[in-house]
Motif scaffolding. Sequence first.
Motif, mmCIF file in Angstrom:
data_model
loop_
_atom_site.group_PDB
_atom_site.id
_atom_site.type_symbol
_atom_site.label_atom_id
_atom_site.label_comp_id
_atom_site.label_asym_id
_atom_site.label_seq_id
_atom_site.Cartn_x
_atom_site.Cartn_y
_atom_site.Cartn_z
ATOM 1 N N UNK A 147 0.841 -1.192 0.000
ATOM 2 C CA UNK A 147 0.000 0.000 0.000
ATOM 3 C C UNK A 147 0.880 1.247 0.000
ATOM 4 N N UNK A 148 0.339 2.343 -0.499
ATOM 5 C CA UNK A 148 1.040 3.622 -0.490
ATOM 6 C C UNK A 148 0.778 4.279 0.874
ATOM 7 N N UNK A 149 1.820 4.626 1.609
ATOM 8 C CA UNK A 149 1.691 5.161 2.964
ATOM 9 C C UNK A 149 2.260 6.564 3.059
ATOM 10 N N UNK A 150 1.469 7.466 3.642
ATOM 11 C CA UNK A 150 1.981 8.750 4.102
ATOM 12 C C UNK A 150 1.908 8.704 5.628
ATOM 13 N N UNK A 151 3.055 8.635 6.269
ATOM 14 C CA UNK A 151 3.110 8.580 7.726
ATOM 15 C C UNK A 151 2.950 9.991 8.264
ATOM 16 N N UNK A 152 1.799 10.261 8.847
ATOM 17 C CA UNK A 152 1.510 11.573 9.416
ATOM 18 C C UNK A 152 2.002 11.579 10.866
ATOM 19 N N UNK A 153 3.297 11.762 11.007
ATOM 20 C CA UNK A 153 3.901 11.732 12.337
ATOM 21 C C UNK A 153 3.339 12.882 13.165
ATOM 22 N N UNK A 154 2.837 12.560 14.357
ATOM 23 C CA UNK A 154 1.955 13.469 15.079
ATOM 24 C C UNK A 154 2.606 14.061 16.321
ATOM 25 N N UNK A 155 2.490 15.371 16.463
ATOM 26 C CA UNK A 155 2.938 16.072 17.661
ATOM 27 C C UNK A 155 1.824 16.029 18.705
ATOM 28 N N UNK A 156 2.162 15.553 19.901
ATOM 29 C CA UNK A 156 1.186 15.366 20.989
ATOM 30 C C UNK A 156 1.923 15.721 22.273
ATOM 31 N N UNK A 157 1.675 16.920 22.822
ATOM 32 C CA UNK A 157 2.480 17.431 23.928
ATOM 33 C C UNK A 157 1.738 17.532 25.248
ATOM 34 N N UNK A 158 0.426 17.757 25.213
ATOM 35 C CA UNK A 158 -0.346 18.006 26.422
ATOM 36 C C UNK A 158 -1.475 16.994 26.552
ATOM 37 N N UNK A 171 3.736 8.016 26.196
ATOM 38 C CA UNK A 171 4.472 7.522 25.033
ATOM 39 C C UNK A 171 4.211 8.350 23.793
ATOM 40 N N UNK A 172 3.188 9.200 23.815
ATOM 41 C CA UNK A 172 2.850 10.018 22.657
ATOM 42 C C UNK A 172 3.755 11.245 22.535
ATOM 43 N N UNK A 173 4.371 11.680 23.650
ATOM 44 C CA UNK A 173 4.972 13.010 23.703
ATOM 45 C C UNK A 173 6.444 13.060 23.375
ATOM 46 N N UNK A 174 6.899 14.271 22.994
ATOM 47 C CA UNK A 174 8.311 14.537 22.732
ATOM 48 C C UNK A 174 8.845 15.668 23.593
#
Length: 441
Positions: A147-158, A171-174
Amino acid sequence: MTTFHCAVLVRAGSVTERVRIETDQSGTIVKIVTGVEAGPGDVRLATVVPGFATAHSHAFHRLLRGTTHADGGDFWKWREAMYGVAALLDPPLMFLVARAVFAEMLVSGYTAVGEFHYLHHRVDGAAYPAAHAMEIATGEAARAVGIRLVLLDTCYLDGAIGAPLSPQQRRFGDGSAAGWLARWHSLRDVIEGDRVTLGAAIHSVRAVSPAAMAELRDGLGTGTPLHIHVSEQPQENADCIAAYGHTPVGVLASLGMLGPRLSLVHATHLTAADRTLVGASGCTVVMCPTTEADLGDGIGDALGLAAAGARIAIGSDQNAVIDPLLELRGLEAGERLSSGRRGRFSPADLLDAGTGAGYASLGISSTVLAPGDPCDLVELDRASLRTLGSALDQLLFTATASDVRKVIVGGRIVAESGRLTAGAARPEVLLAEALDAVAAA
């Protein structure tokens, strides 16, 4: 080079007979000729539509299918069950789950997926020893099935507006916008290639403050597709207005972030002023009708947004249903239920929502099956119990994923009659393997 001959090609606004599509070695279309007979080396197809895109997916939510629907409650109660599943996954399990879900998408007619991905780190928030382990596992899962994938890497801080991440969300946060940007920029070189590209996402105004959004806006390349959950729940609007004096759309507008590269996911509870802003900006709105119905989110004003100037795409979101044709019918059904009238979206508009709008939202292509575009096709069965007697431009109202015969991605047949061509595997076998592995975790 591969050449396909379509007895009938149905695109948004046109039905063309005897169409020959020539591709180069990369699976890119180099030439389209209409009104010609098939040549001896052509791959012969019957009734064909462009490949469908799910512009919004959380693959791991598929693990909840069939287990939460009778629980009552609302989105917020469902979210707690989702957090429980998220806590089980590590890179090897992520690969198995994503591979099974992407396989189901392929045989159902989705040729491209935008994976809204935020399972970045270990459950305690610590980084994996191998950098980008979860992202690489997701990319390898897409490559494994084709499949064709666009990985929408997500910012999740709060965890919520003005609140830290909960233990379930660590585990979601950076740590910060700068931390997310550093990880995102280092990800491109290790994830992209072989039909996998990198996009970006902001989880929501609940999870990223306006100040952090501004930092992300300035730190991302201008050509990167950017997605964000917006106004999925009334509580999100109320909390945002209380904190910032604006709706979520109003916050994005104040930051100068509304525009053609931005896709708003759900947009279920917009004000009239929001709809005007979104339409004037040229944003895409990604509606997820089966998820919005299953979670009791509500019915968004898709037709009003389209009339205002927004482009409408679809997403499978929690993947409780993986069927682009049912997703499109859900989009139209919501409009009919809200208005009491039929024929709200034209067949051409629905087909564009399922194909061209999704591909544009994900930054894959701005046109549909033109020279220079990827050769992504879906052959539909016009003679099934469901479709027999249907007008060609109304197959969307009768066909389901069960009527998908062949799926072509990048000029290569990747699925046929419910089975992947790579290894002749069936998606249900891959799913059983994933479910067994998760149960044993």
